[in-house]
Design a protein around this motif. Structure first.
Motif, PDB file in Angstrom:
ATOM      1  N   TYR A 167       0.854  -1.182   0.000  1.00  0.00           N
ATOM      2  CA  TYR A 167       0.000   0.000   0.000  1.00  0.00           C
ATOM      3  C   TYR A 167       0.893   1.235   0.000  1.00  0.00           C
ATOM      4  O   TYR A 167       1.824   1.338   0.801  1.00  0.00           O
ATOM      5  N   ILE A 168       0.606   2.190  -0.890  1.00  0.00           N
ATOM      6  CA  ILE A 168       1.425   3.377  -1.080  1.00  0.00           C
ATOM      7  C   ILE A 168       0.611   4.600  -0.667  1.00  0.00           C
ATOM      8  O   ILE A 168      -0.488   4.822  -1.169  1.00  0.00           O
ATOM      9  N   ARG A 169       1.156   5.406   0.241  1.00  0.00           N
ATOM     10  CA  ARG A 169       0.426   6.542   0.778  1.00  0.00           C
ATOM     11  C   ARG A 169       1.205   7.847   0.548  1.00  0.00           C
ATOM     12  O   ARG A 169       1.999   8.268   1.392  1.00  0.00           O
ATOM     13  N   PRO A 170       1.023   8.513  -0.601  1.00  0.00           N
ATOM     14  CA  PRO A 170       1.549   9.872  -0.766  1.00  0.00           C
ATOM     15  C   PRO A 170       0.678  10.838   0.040  1.00  0.00           C
ATOM     16  O   PRO A 170      -0.551  10.756  -0.016  1.00  0.00           O
ATOM     17  N   THR A 171       1.303  11.755   0.745  1.00  0.00           N
ATOM     18  CA  THR A 171       0.585  12.680   1.621  1.00  0.00           C
ATOM     19  C   THR A 171       1.107  14.094   1.413  1.00  0.00           C
ATOM     20  O   THR A 171       2.317  14.307   1.297  1.00  0.00           O
ATOM     21  N   LEU A 172       0.191  15.058   1.364  1.00  0.00           N
ATOM     22  CA  LEU A 172       0.561  16.458   1.160  1.00  0.00           C
ATOM     23  C   LEU A 172      -0.039  17.285   2.286  1.00  0.00           C
ATOM     24  O   LEU A 172      -1.250  17.225   2.532  1.00  0.00           O
ATOM     25  N   ILE A 173       0.799  18.040   3.002  1.00  0.00           N
ATOM     26  CA  ILE A 173       0.319  18.827   4.138  1.00  0.00           C
ATOM     27  C   ILE A 173       0.853  20.262   4.070  1.00  0.00           C
ATOM     28  O   ILE A 173       1.941  20.517   3.554  1.00  0.00           O
ATOM     29  N   GLY A 174       0.060  21.187   4.606  1.00  0.00           N
ATOM     30  CA  GLY A 174       0.499  22.571   4.714  1.00  0.00           C
ATOM     31  C   GLY A 174       1.372  22.753   5.939  1.00  0.00           C
ATOM     32  O   GLY A 174       0.990  22.382   7.042  1.00  0.00           O
ATOM     33  N   THR A 175       2.542  23.326   5.775  1.00  0.00           N
ATOM     34  CA  THR A 175       3.513  23.403   6.877  1.00  0.00           C
ATOM     35  C   THR A 175       3.848  24.829   7.311  1.00  0.00           C
ATOM     36  O   THR A 175       4.628  25.009   8.253  1.00  0.00           O
ATOM     37  N   GLU A 176       3.277  25.828   6.666  1.00  0.00           N
ATOM     38  CA  GLU A 176       3.584  27.204   7.063  1.00  0.00           C
ATOM     39  C   GLU A 176       3.200  27.431   8.527  1.00  0.00           C
ATOM     40  O   GLU A 176       2.098  27.083   8.958  1.00  0.00           O
ATOM     41  N   ALA A 177       4.108  28.020   9.285  1.00  0.00           N
ATOM     42  CA  ALA A 177       3.852  28.289  10.704  1.00  0.00           C
ATOM     43  C   ALA A 177       3.093  29.595  10.828  1.00  0.00           C
ATOM     44  O   ALA A 177       3.682  30.680  10.835  1.00  0.00           O
ATOM     45  N   SER A 178       1.780  29.485  10.906  1.00  0.00           N
ATOM     46  CA  SER A 178       0.941  30.680  11.019  1.00  0.00           C
ATOM     47  C   SER A 178      -0.404  30.277  11.588  1.00  0.00           C
ATOM     48  O   SER A 178      -1.210  29.659  10.895  1.00  0.00           O
ATOM     49  N   ILE A 179      -0.648  30.645  12.848  1.00  0.00           N
ATOM     50  CA  ILE A 179      -1.912  30.259  13.467  1.00  0.00           C
ATOM     51  C   ILE A 179      -3.022  31.274  13.200  1.00  0.00           C
ATOM     52  O   ILE A 179      -4.143  31.111  13.691  1.00  0.00           O
ATOM     53  N   GLY A 180      -2.715  32.273  12.378  1.00  0.00           N
ATOM     54  CA  GLY A 180      -3.723  33.263  12.020  1.00  0.00           C
ATOM     55  C   GLY A 180      -4.184  33.138  10.585  1.00  0.00           C
ATOM     56  O   GLY A 180      -4.715  34.092  10.017  1.00  0.00           O
ATOM     57  N   SER A 181      -3.981  31.959   9.981  1.00  0.00           N
ATOM     58  CA  SER A 181      -4.263  31.785   8.550  1.00  0.00           C
ATOM     59  C   SER A 181      -5.525  30.974   8.296  1.00  0.00           C
ATOM     60  O   SER A 181      -5.570  30.136   7.387  1.00  0.00           O
ATOM     61  N   ALA A 182      -6.566  31.213   9.083  1.00  0.00           N
ATOM     62  CA  ALA A 182      -7.805  30.461   8.898  1.00  0.00           C
ATOM     63  C   ALA A 182      -8.420  30.711   7.523  1.00  0.00           C
ATOM     64  O   ALA A 182      -9.078  29.826   6.965  1.00  0.00           O
ATOM     65  N   ALA A 183      -8.199  31.885   6.959  1.00  0.00           N
ATOM     66  CA  ALA A 183      -8.782  32.216   5.664  1.00  0.00           C
ATOM     67  C   ALA A 183      -7.728  32.317   4.576  1.00  0.00           C
ATOM     68  O   ALA A 183      -7.990  32.873   3.502  1.00  0.00           O
TER      69      ALA A 183
END
Length: 340
Positions: free
Chosen positions: A125-141
């Motif tokens: 089973y192959i699991r490519p994963t893409l995540i947002g890593t920018e450090a910003s807790i004010g980026s809800a929008a």
């Protein structure tokens, strides 16, 4: 424990619990993707303020590589999986690399880890994963301007514990699996949205999964598409934004046509379902599940058998047809198997 022992263990453990000791990764910073790296499997180092932790900027794919009877390793329908991965990323406003980068990461990782690919009935089973890593807790929008793409692999056996057996599903006729406009994304948030409903049903009713049918519109389970079939027909809901466009679903529909079944994509109501299961079959399709027969539905506390409650012959026939292509026992007339 050596790799051979871990492969043996993986066949009896829950699906995806054993990870290979190597992974691939690439990062997106300042508008540019890095070259990928193949490294030992290790924990990720992320800021506690990473976008993924606060705003669920995470999507992934699930695909398989198979060891054929000739010993060669082939991935199943990589092009379709990459297209769906890209679509999920676009829905989450995540940067996505050129297809060749992700393909190269997967091919190189599987080649380096070819000893982790088990013989059938096991698969990789192959699991490519893409995540947002920018450090910003004010980026809800705001979308994450930085990202991490990584690939892990896992030798696996059957998805459902107990091997090939008829499944039991609870029918949920009021709640949605996820937001109806976002259901086609293979995103972690979609699975999280259905998790409590599924866990409650498992604890209270002893079911394997939940079949979501909000307002009487039969859709899919928490982790697989749903089909109905008999000796001459296969019926399934047409694709829309409310549920995942399954690669295995598409493959089973094409194989059914090849074998002479009439394939019908139309809306399925609960009343249609109750009528169908008196004599017909039902099954789940998915990369992990392959084609898994459903034997019992639970609705409003009452158990309802599908046919005789076993796995139907048409389900078995189509499952075997797909597995034979993946094993290299049948001609790959649709060019689904991609050499690694």
């Amino acid at each position: 424990m050596n790799v051979k022992e871990q492969l043996t263990q993986a066949m009896t453990m829950p699906f995806g619990k054993v990870l290979a000791d190597t992974m691939a990764s690439a990062s997106f910073v300042d508008g540019v993707w890095s070259e990928h790296k193949i490294t030992p499997l290790a924990p990720l180092q992320l800021s506690p303020g990473a976008h993924v932790f606060h705003y669920a900027s995470s999507c992934f794919e699930g695909m398989k590589a198979h060891r054929g009877q000739d010993g060669r390793i082939r991935a199943f329908r990589m092009d379709r999986h990459m297209a769906r991965f890209r679509n999920s990323a676009e829905m989450l406003c995540l940067p996505f690399p050129a297809d060749d980068l992700c393909n190269r990461m997967i091919r190189e990782l599987v080649s380096v880890c070819d000893h982790w690919v088990p013989e059938h009935p096991g698969t990789l089973y192959i699991r490519p994963t893409l995540i947002g890593t920018e450090a910003s807790i004010g980026s809800a929008a705001s979308p994450s301007k930085e990202a991490l793409l990584y690939v892990v692999i896992s030798p696996v056996g059957d998805y459902f514990q107990g091997g090939q057996r008829p499944l039991k599903l609870m029918v949920e006729a009021k709640k949605w699996r996820t937001s109806p406009e976002f259901g086609q994304a293979k995103a972690g948030s979609n699975y999280a949205a259905a998790l409590k409903i599924i866990q409650d049903a498992k604890k209270k009713l002893g079911v394997d999964q939940v079949l979501f049918a909000p307002g009487g519109d039969v859709q899919e389970t928490g982790a697989a598409n749903f089909i109905m079939l008999n000796d001459r027909q296969l019926i399934t809901k047409p694709l829309d934004n409310s549920f995942l466009p399954g690669i295995t679903r598409d493959s089973i529909l094409k194989l059914a046509q090849d074998l002479g079944y009439e394939v019908v994509e139309r809306k399925i109501t609960l009343q249609d379902l109750w009528e169908w299961i008196k004599n017909g079959e039902a099954a789940l399709t998915g990369t992990a599940a392959v084609l898994a027969g459903v034997g019992t539905l639970v609705y409003e506390g009452k158990e309802i058998l599908i046919g005789d409650g076993g796995i139907g012959p048409n389900t078995q026939r189509l499952r075997t047809a797909l597995l034979d292509i993946q094993k290299g026992l049948a001609p790959d007339t649709h060019s689904w198997m991609n050499n690694i």
